[in-house]
Scaffold this motif. Structure first.
Motif: not given
Length: 342
Positions: A40-55, A74-84
């Motif tokens: 929901q982009q309410a919080i950033p992904y807590p453990w980004p790596l290379q600006q991605h979430a690895w699931l 999945f890619a994250l923006d500069e704030r760490g939010l998931l790009i939907s």
């Protein structure tokens, strides 16, 4: 049919039971309720790596015995939010290939179409082994055939015998550290392990919470390596990485300070930035780390600094260094080159 906007909706609509793991810097469970807030982009992904979430996505249907794994980035923006847009595109591809029946046998052509997309990845072998060990223990399955071989080797570790040990055995052992016999075995063996099996063990320990006795044994081995005439930089880095899933404490912080006070290798700096970055919330440790990082070649500094800025817990402190009047001329120059490169 209910509108599907998220991966959670998609897996729920497909009537699967599922659980999520982060596979970026280590293997750890990701709470489903927390992931909903991430979607929901309410919080950033807590453990980004290379600006991605690895699931890692483990799912199954209650009426079937077979279990399934997806590995998704999945890619994250500069704030760490998931790009939907990424998850939505992935779900479109899966729905086009499978519909909403995600389980069951796939023919080769369908499996290839499903795998042939920009959102899947293959985890490193050590991470794959750790995930299988966690799931196997959770599902009350027996450990791999390598497990007993590793236990036998640890009784009298030497230069021979480790070559036949598989990474899955190390991962299975790391998942069973709470067994008193295993804990005593590994603590006793720690001082005598040759570097190659020690490195394999440390990789598996990255994803396991370490009992205090094992933390102490690792710190002793670190101290022993530091005292060598020519300490092995890779061994120092692997020993530090082993603490990744264990909360920071004063003894470890003090050890990292002593490691950084000498000429730290790129491997050690990467181990701290990639695995022990929560320790860098300790101001003096962060300051010393950045000063040593500034001594490295510009591309290396830029890469590591950029990764630290993406970590939500660390971002405010790292950005504060950009305005600090107390930073050294070397760090000021490194930061200047970083901005000139962008």
């Amino acid at each position: 049919m209910t509108t599907i906007n998220t991966l959670t909706d998609f897996l729920t609509q497909a009537e699967t039971q599922f659980q999520l793991f982060d596979l970026g810097r280590q293997v750890r469970p990701l709470d489903s309720a927390e992931f909903v807030r991430i979607e929901q982009q309410a919080i950033p992904y807590p453990w980004p790596l290379q600006q991605h979430a690895w699931l890692g996505v483990h799912f199954f249907q209650a009426t079937e015995e077979k279990h399934y794994l997806w590995f998704l980035k999945f890619a994250l923006d500069e704030r760490g939010l998931l790009i939907s847009a990424g998850p939505k595109h992935f779900m479109d591809l899966v729905a086009e290939t499978l519909g909403y029946k995600l389980t069951g046998d796939l023919d080769d052509a369908t499996a290839k179409r499903l795998a042939d997309n920009p959102y899947t990845f293959r985890p490193a072998e050590a991470k794959m082994a750790s995930l299988h060990a966690k799931l196997g223990r959770q599902l009350e399955q027996a450990p791999s055939s390598y497990y007993q071989g590793l236990c036998h080797y640890l009784v009298a570790p030497g230069q021979d015998g480790w070559q036949q040990l598989g990474l899955q055995g190390f991962a299975d052992f790391a998942e069973r550290l709470q067994q008193e016999s295993n804990l005593a075995l590994v603590c006793k063996a720690m001082a005598r392990l040759p570097n190659e099996p020690l490195h394999a063990l440390c990789q598996s320990l990255e994803s396991a919470a370490l009992p205090p006795a094992l933390q102490g044994a690792l710190l002793e081995r670190l101290g022993k390596e530091q005292e060598c005439a020519s300490p092995d930089p890779e061994t120092l880095a692997y020993l530090c990485r082993a603490f990744a899933a264990t909360p920071a404490n004063q003894a470890r912080t003090n050890k990292l300070l002593t490691l950084l006070e000498t000429q730290p290798s790129p491997s050690l700096l990467l181990a701290i930035a990639g695995r022990l970055w929560p320790d860098l919330q300790h101001g003096p440790l962060l300051d010393l780390f950045l000063e040593q990082l500034a001594q490295q070649p510009t591309p290396f500094f830029n890469q590591v600094f950029a990764e630290l800025v993406t970590l939500p817990l660390l971002r405010p402190q790292v950005l504060a260094t950009l305005r600090s009047p107390n930073r050294s001329p070397a760090l000021s120059r490194a930061i200047g080159r970083l901005f000139n490169a962008n």
